[in-house]
Design a protein around this motif. Structure first.
Motif, PDB file in Angstrom:
ATOM      1  N   ILE A  78      42.329  52.479 121.116  1.00  0.00           N
ATOM      2  CA  ILE A  78      43.068  53.539 120.431  1.00  0.00           C
ATOM      3  C   ILE A  78      42.071  54.551 119.866  1.00  0.00           C
ATOM      4  CG2 ILE A  78      44.609  54.055 118.497  1.00  0.00           C
ATOM      5  CD1 ILE A  78      45.813  51.279 118.883  1.00  0.00           C
ATOM      6  N   LYS A  79      42.346  55.823 120.080  1.00  0.00           N
ATOM      7  CA  LYS A  79      41.435  56.882 119.664  1.00  0.00           C
ATOM      8  C   LYS A  79      41.691  57.309 118.213  1.00  0.00           C
ATOM      9  CE  LYS A  79      39.363  57.238 123.647  1.00  0.00           C
ATOM     10  NZ  LYS A  79      37.939  56.834 123.801  1.00  0.00           N
ATOM     11  N   PHE A  80      40.603  57.417 117.475  1.00  0.00           N
ATOM     12  CA  PHE A  80      40.637  57.970 116.131  1.00  0.00           C
ATOM     13  C   PHE A  80      39.810  59.246 116.120  1.00  0.00           C
ATOM     14  CE2 PHE A  80      42.009  53.712 115.325  1.00  0.00           C
ATOM     15  CZ  PHE A  80      42.781  53.776 114.166  1.00  0.00           C
ATOM     16  N   PRO A  81      40.103  60.185 115.228  1.00  0.00           N
ATOM     17  CA  PRO A  81      39.350  61.448 115.222  1.00  0.00           C
ATOM     18  C   PRO A  81      37.883  61.233 114.858  1.00  0.00           C
ATOM     19  CG  PRO A  81      40.733  61.284 113.272  1.00  0.00           C
ATOM     20  CD  PRO A  81      41.124  60.146 114.159  1.00  0.00           C
ATOM     21  N   ASP A  82      37.051  62.140 115.332  1.00  0.00           N
ATOM     22  CA  ASP A  82      35.651  62.117 114.943  1.00  0.00           C
ATOM     23  C   ASP A  82      35.540  62.431 113.451  1.00  0.00           C
ATOM     24  OD1 ASP A  82      34.938  61.604 117.572  1.00  0.00           O
ATOM     25  OD2 ASP A  82      34.690  63.732 118.052  1.00  0.00           O
ATOM     26  N   GLY A  83      34.421  62.052 112.869  1.00  0.00           N
ATOM     27  CA  GLY A  83      34.221  62.345 111.456  1.00  0.00           C
ATOM     28  C   GLY A  83      34.259  61.092 110.611  1.00  0.00           C
ATOM     29  N   ASP A  84      33.999  61.286 109.329  1.00  0.00           N
ATOM     30  CA  ASP A  84      33.840  60.163 108.414  1.00  0.00           C
ATOM     31  C   ASP A  84      35.113  59.348 108.258  1.00  0.00           C
ATOM     32  OD1 ASP A  84      32.585  58.517 106.536  1.00  0.00           O
ATOM     33  OD2 ASP A  84      33.292  59.733 104.871  1.00  0.00           O
ATOM     34  N   LEU A  85      36.249  60.017 107.961  1.00  0.00           N
ATOM     35  CA  LEU A  85      37.485  59.266 107.773  1.00  0.00           C
ATOM     36  C   LEU A  85      37.926  58.596 109.059  1.00  0.00           C
ATOM     37  CD1 LEU A  85      39.602  58.539 105.603  1.00  0.00           C
ATOM     38  CD2 LEU A  85      41.003  60.409 106.489  1.00  0.00           C
TER      39      LEU A  85
END
Length: 695
Positions: free
Chosen positions: A247-254
């Motif tokens: 499952i893809k999560f957005p790039d970045g810290d969160l």
């Protein structure tokens, strides 16, 4: 140095090392449903902290206030046709949160309006400490509410943990540093799990025996928490590897935090509380783009939030864990009502909270914030709920605590908000569904402690009409009690005394008279029905005394009159008579004597009368004088009375003076002794006094 101070000093150094850990909190209370072990799956709560102060009015928009919002925050308002209507409570989401509408439609999203606390502090650091510590504005508490929760339930931490019953940490922090929220009073419960895949065990002897000395105690403690960190690190790494998914999560810290979170839950880590964070919400400037208010810094941050929650829910749905996970979104404060010209907003007070999960009561808690169209840059939204009510509700409704635990953790007991379905009251009878044995009680019906209907009458059954006393001191007020419900007969009581009946004999109507000014209570009972009465409090009033305040405006030569005590006034001003309902009058004064009289249609209210004299201008010259005196008298008076007094009040001259064509009256003080005299002039339109010096 005390141990509390010692572990405080070393905690942050350990938190950022390869240990990946601060501490764990665990439980020995077997009757605590969620925190009684970390062997079995159970409820999880995930906190998302929006650091910087999120603009709630642009996140969850009260559409019933949209026209006013357009006026008071034109620099950041989002076009109405771009907002995502939720279809409940007249609310809409920021367009960057469009996917959350799906969760709302699925009844997996709850909104709590107007969250805050008394006397809010608008400093980021102080307010964040308040929110994470679970304290008030004037309280400086160095521990966090979740840390105290763990210590309350695990008094033997850290000496006996982890163990066979508690192999996993109950709290995991996924940001770069340990928050105050996970700080206890005597320890630091919580594990810093920023990179569970790269955990490396500290290879050192952890079985050393240290002397029973001050230094030995500290070395033993370091050895103990190092051992804990090793064991917890192994558990996290194992779960992280087992929880791999696509499952893809957005790039970045969160996005990284939520990716790790999803893998840990999928991999079977039985941690109960997680903390994540997204910064950047301090949007004083450039909150929106001037060319398009749907874009800008705030939109990007909310899009990140949206794009992290949705895949996490997808992951939880795949593994059938979404029934046991609650996601709570909060901030340290909100933003101001009025926007800045720089396209941003300043620090504010109350804010909305969002909660996500399958077992939520999806009803919106609280009312939409009311926006004053005359709001200034200093105005804030008022809090409807104390933020500790949400903590209290989570402790009892989701983590399985009770009121005693809540009181110990939050220092006192707070009223709860229905967060879970189990704590809902669908028929609105005041009995929670889990205790309600009659779930479909008719609205407005009286119920017993089981939620089942008992004898009751509709609120509108009785009519109570109050007639006030006619005047001050008169005892001629009355109250009329009547009913159209002729199915019963009724008795009327004042205190223990029955004072009347409602039945067919008096056509179900009764009058209680001879009442003077004061507050009364009557209670109506139904004949033949025990334990039922309907009570009413009412006030017999009397008209107040007439109140009139007058103020002369010398600059405009007008009379300002403020009236009170009646709805209608009879006014006589000079020769003009009129009636008015106005409570403020502005009357033009004439030169000379003015008279105003005010009364009402009730003589007992009294009469107001006042005389106001407006004098023509008079000028005395020269002053000082050796003897000759000239007085210029403006206006149209043909004569005036002249009085000359000493300062001690002795009259040394009195005469009637004819005013000549040039309006200058002359007289001579040559024969008077040197000194100061008072010259007084009195006429139809003249009343003037001046001091003159005779040299």
């Amino acid at each position: 140095m005390k141990r509390r101070e010692f572990i405080h000093n070393i905690s942050h150094a350990l938190a950022v090392s390869s240990i990946h850990s601060n501490f764990n909190f665990l439980d020995e209370k077997r009757n605590y449903s969620v925190l009684n072990n970390t062997l079995n799956t159970d409820n999880i709560v995930v906190f998302i902290e929006l650091s910087g102060g999120n603009d709630g009015l642009n996140t969850i928009v009260p559409m019933d206030q949209y026209a006013t919002l357009t006026k008071v925050r034109p620099h950041v308002i989002i076009p109405e046709n771009k907002l995502i209507a939720l279809g409940k409570n007249d609310l809409a989401l920021h367009p960057s949160l469009a996917d959350l509408k799906i969760l709302s439609d699925e009844k997996r999203m709850k909104i709590i309006q107007n969250v805050g606390y008394a006397n809010p502090d608008l400093s980021h650091f102080r307010s964040s400490d308040i929110i994470q510590s679970g304290s008030g504005f004037s309280d400086f508490v160095p521990s966090g509410w979740a840390g105290r929760l763990c210590e309350t339930l695990h008094p033997d931490y850290p000496e006996k943990y982890p163990n066979d019953l508690f192999p996993d940490p109950l709290a995991v922090e996924l940001t770069a540093g340990m928050p105050l929220m996970f700080t206890g009073t005597n320890s630091f419960p919580g594990y810093l799990g920023g990179a569970p895949d790269s955990f490396n065990e500290i290879n050192t002897s952890l079985n050393n025996k240290y002397p029973n000395t001050f230094s030995g105690d500290k070395l033993s403690y370091i050895q103990q928490i190092t051992s804990q960190a090793n064991r917890y690190g192994v558990q996290l790494k194992k779960a992280y590897q087992l929880g791999n998914h696509k499952i893809k999560f957005p790039d970045g810290d969160l996005g990284g935090q939520f990716y790790r979170l999803s893998r840990l839950i999928r991999g079977g880590l039985n941690t109960r509380i997680y903390h994540t964070g997204l910064g950047g919400f301090d949007t004083h400037d450039n909150q929106v783009l001037a060319s398009d208010h749907t874009l800008g810094m705030h939109a990007k941050l909310l899009k990140t939030l949206n794009d992290c929650i949705i895949p996490l829910m997808k992951s939880l749905d795949e593994t059938k864990d979404s029934d046991r996970v609650m996601i709570v979104v909060f901030s340290e404060f909100g933003r101001r009502i009025v926007s800045r010209g720089s396209g941003g907003t300043d620090h504010g007070a109350a804010w909305p909270m969002m909660i996500f999960g399958n077992k939520l009561n999806p009803k919106v808690a609280g009312i939409n914030p009311k926006i004053n169209p005359l709001a200034t840059s200093n105005d804030n939204l008022e809090a409807e709920f104390d933020y500790r009510q949400i903590y209290a509700s989570i402790i009892e409704q989701w983590l399985g605590g009770d009121s005693a635990v809540q009181k110990k953790v939050l220092f006192k007991e707070y009223g709860q908000i229905s967060i879970t379905k189990e704590y809902d009251d669908n028929d609105g009878d005041g009995i929670l569904d889990k205790y309600d044995k009659c779930l479909n009680t008719v609205a407005g019906a009286m119920v017993d402690t089981n939620g089942c209907e008992v004898f009751s009458l509709p609120p509108e059954t009785f009519s109570v009409t109050v007639n006030s006393a006619s005047c001050v001191g008169q005892k001629n007020g009355s109250v009329v009690i009547s009913t159209k419900n002729t199915n019963n007969s009724y008795s009327i009581h004042v205190g223990a005394d029955m004072v009347g009946k409602l039945n067919a004999q008096n056509n179900y109507s009764h009058i209680i008279g001879n009442l003077g000014n004061g507050t009364y209570q009557i209670c109506i009972k139904v004949d033949g029905i025990n334990n039922y009465e309907r009570c009413y409090s009412f006030k017999i009033a009397e008209p107040p005394a007439l109140n009139a305040i007058v103020k002369v405006d010398n600059l405009t030569e007008s009379l300002k009159v403020n009236l009170g005590g009646s709805e209608m006034y009879q006014v006589t001003f000079n020769e003009n008579k009129f009636e008015t309902k106005e409570s403020e009058l502005d009357l033009k004064l004439m030169k000379g004597l003015n008279k105003i009289r005010v009364s009402t249609n009730k003589e007992c209210q009294g009469v107001f009368f006042r005389e106001i004299f407006v004098s023509e201008e008079c000028t005395v010259f020269p002053n000082p004088t050796t003897g000759p005196v000239n007085v210029f008298i403006n206006g149209s008076d043909e004569s005036v009375e002249l009085l000359i007094n000493t300062l001690s009040g002795t009259i040394v001259h009195q005469s009637q003076k004819i005013i000549p064509y040039d309006r200058i009256v002359k007289f001579d003080l040559s024969s008077y002794e040197s000194g100061v005299y008072l010259i007084s002039l009195n006429g139809k339109t003249v009343q003037s006094s001046s001091k003159i010096i005779k040299v």
